[in-house]
Design an enzyme around this catalytic site. Structure first.
Site, PDB file in Angstrom:
ATOM      1  N   ASP A  14       0.824  -1.211   0.000  1.00 24.18           N
ATOM      2  CA  ASP A  14       0.000   0.000   0.000  1.00 24.18           C
ATOM      3  C   ASP A  14       0.859   1.264   0.000  1.00 24.18           C
ATOM      4  O   ASP A  14       0.653   2.174   0.792  1.00 24.18           O
ATOM      5  CB  ASP A  14      -0.925   0.016   1.213  1.00 24.18           C
ATOM      6  CG  ASP A  14      -1.647  -1.302   1.396  1.00 24.18           C
ATOM      7  OD1 ASP A  14      -1.684  -1.800   2.541  1.00 24.18           O
ATOM      8  OD2 ASP A  14      -2.124  -1.854   0.403  1.00 24.18           O
ATOM      9  N   GLU A 185     -10.821   0.450  -3.651  1.00 28.10           N
ATOM     10  CA  GLU A 185     -10.166   0.968  -2.439  1.00 28.10           C
ATOM     11  C   GLU A 185      -8.885   1.689  -2.820  1.00 28.10           C
ATOM     12  O   GLU A 185      -8.605   1.883  -4.009  1.00 28.10           O
ATOM     13  CB  GLU A 185      -9.855  -0.194  -1.494  1.00 28.10           C
ATOM     14  CG  GLU A 185      -8.997  -1.276  -2.138  1.00 28.10           C
ATOM     15  CD  GLU A 185      -8.901  -2.542  -1.304  1.00 28.10           C
ATOM     16  OE1 GLU A 185      -9.462  -2.587  -0.202  1.00 28.10           O
ATOM     17  OE2 GLU A 185      -8.240  -3.493  -1.757  1.00 28.10           O
TER      18      GLU A 185
END
Ligand code: 6LW
Length: 534
Positions: A14, A185
């Site tokens: 991420d 997301e």
């Protein structure tokens, strides 16, 4: 000049990147490990040095009851008007959870205590600073009601930079590019030319992961998806492809005007087993017809690309950067040794649910790291006496020279390879029934412990080693008489496809009294981590 992917080896998923002048800064997730939200600096987007962590202070967040793979999820790092901002989410646990923002004027810290946004639902928060001075907060949450299971929605609200609280109406920007798309997301907003762009991951962070993008003439939408979505995925390449699950991207422009994207990807080996977790990769981006093209020409996250068009910083040099700060990205065959001679632990050392300083000492025995035994074990959602680092190579060795005299069979100290409470390996010095000193190798798979090797060992300090040769993890001890094998473990049982969770493995120092009261301690003279993927 070429560079190799990943640019951050090991469990650094991420990634979020920003540029200030000619410097790049990046943050990744860190889950139940602390210091949390490791922060890196680079001059070239390729060679990264860890310069600290945003959650490095005691008490900034309470992760003490967070189960494995919970904790600090995907963060976003941005810079505006002289201040660095990181927004992130604490997921699971009994402590304060939800979205927060921390700030700093120096990337190396100190970072502020979290300002919590109790009215911000969901995960993967991001920030966008518009040219008109307005600041925007956006994140993703499950759509209620969703049109299909695991449908999420990216939502947006204004952010007051004085209070760091949400203001104004809420806008729903995006629910994914494809009908049935799960988990839209990792949203990030950008202004490029005449459009606002919304970059998002979708498909879930496993094999079906993908990157999609939409654009609008207004930051609040409506956003129209790129007809070519997804703009990047490896889900069509099959499970044998060397890099899988690519997604969760963030864009950055170089001073010379090039565009690049960091994103995560996994490199399974010995089967579909990504023991190194989701790693940070770098791909070039160009623009065509007002849409970004990821990895033009191949549309894939390649093992190497031509480097960004600015001078490459010198690569990691073990001889000059043994402090551990620069040890983020050892070369294929790098030796990193820590003699624990400094006053602080390098930030590449992590504790589980607590800062490593809460479970160890560099001052109790100067030149040694002291690990007081605690009753907690790795099999519990608790704070164990564990100080570890990410496994960063498929073939690697981690050794520690340990001085420990067990007082009983309940006391153990040595090495551990950790995925979760239910999946880990230990190689511990302990006492046998007759009081003899033994070394015992234990494999914990799906919550069940199995002793896979043991042996009597002589008194005095000795060296314990975990040596990974693919999925075979050799557990050994060494004395002046030589190296002695104790066990070989099948580490695929610790890999997330089998063990659950979505982390890579941490290798570390571990000491426990298995629930008994104790005042014992283990002292570690030095550790070595050697990558051998060359
Ligand atoms: C993160 C989500 C994801 O919040 O995994 O890669 C979660 N995708 O965006 C944790 O890493």
């Amino acid at each position: 000049m070429m560079f190799s992917n990943p640019v951050l080896r090991g469990c650094y998923p991420d990634p979020s990147v920003t540029r200030v002048g000619s410097d790049y800064f990046l943050v990744t997730s860190s889950f139940e490990y602390l210091p949390g939200l490791p922060i890196f600096r680079s001059a070239d987007l390729v060679n990264w040095v860890q310069v600290g962590a945003a959650i490095a202070g005691e008490g900034q967040v309470d992760l003490s009851t967070v189960p494995s793979s919970g904790g600090l999820y995907a963060a976003t790092l941005r810079h505006h008007d002289g201040t660095f901002y990181i927004t992130n989410t604490v997921v699971h646990g009994e402590g304060r959870k939800g979205n927060f923002i921390v700030t700093a004027t120096d990337i190396a810290g100190p970072w502020s205590d979290p300002v919590w946004l109790d009215d911000a639902a969901g995960i993967d928060p991001s920030l966008f600073f518009d040219a008109d001075g307005r600041a925007w907060f956006h994140a993703t949450r499950l759509a209620e009601p969703g049109e299909w299971p695991e449908q999420t929605e990216v939502w947006l609200r204004g952010l007051d930079l004085t209070t760091l609280q949400l203001v104004g109406p809420e806008y729903i920007l995006w629910t994914g590019a494809l009908i049935g798309a799960v988990w839209a997301e990792g949203p990030h907003l950008y202004r490029v030319g005449e459009y606002y762009y919304l970059l998002a991951a979708e498909g879930g962070t496993e094999h079906n992961h993908a990157v999609s993008i939409a654009r609008s003439e207004s930051v609040t939408g409506p956003y129209v998806g790129n007809p070519g979505n997804p703009v990047l995925t490896h889900r069509t390449l099959g499970r044998e492809y060397p890099v899988v699950g690519v997604g969760h991207a963030d864009l950055v422009q170089t001073p010379s005007g090039e565009w690049w994207s960091v994103l995560l990807g996994s490199r399974p080996y010995g089967g579909y087993f990504p023991n190194l977790g989701r790693e940070t990769h770098l791909v070039p981006v160009t623009w065509e017809d007002g849409w970004p093209v990821f990895a033009p020409g191949t549309g894939r996250v390649e093992a190497s690309f031509a480097a960004p068009n600015h001078p490459l910083a010198p690569p990691f040099d073990a001889a000059t950067d043994a402090s551990g700060f620069a040890a983020t990205n050892l070369p294929d065959t790098g030796v990193l040794r820590d003699d624990f001679d400094g006053e602080t632990l390098a930030p590449t050392w992590n504790g589980v649910r607590a800062q490593p300083t809460a479970v160890s000492s560099l001052t109790a025995r100067p030149g040694w790291l002291r690990l007081p035994l605690v009753p907690a074990t790795l099999a519990e959602v608790a704070v164990p006496a564990f100080v570890g680092r990410r496994q960063q190579h498929q073939n690697a060795r981690f050794s520690a020279h340990i001085d420990f005299a067990p007082g009983s069979g309940s006391e153990g100290a040595g090495l551990a390879v950790r995925q979760s409470e239910d999946a880990h390996l230990t190689l511990l010095i302990t006492a046998g029934d007759s009081g003899e000193r033994r070394v015992v190798a234990t494999s914990r798979v799906r919550g069940l412990d199995t002793v896979i090797g043991d042996g009597v060992i002589p008194a005095g300090p000795l060296t314990l080693t975990v040596r990974a040769a693919g999925q075979d993890y050799h557990l050994e001890y060494e004395t002046s008489s030589g190296i002695f094998p104790v066990a070989v473990a099948d580490a695929s049982e610790l890999s997330s496809p089998r063990a659950g969770g979505f982390l890579g493995l941490w290798w570390g120092l571990y000491a426990t009294s298995h629930g008994a009261a104790t005042s014992a301690h283990a002292d570690i003279d030095w550790t070595e981590y050697v990558g051998a993927d060359g």
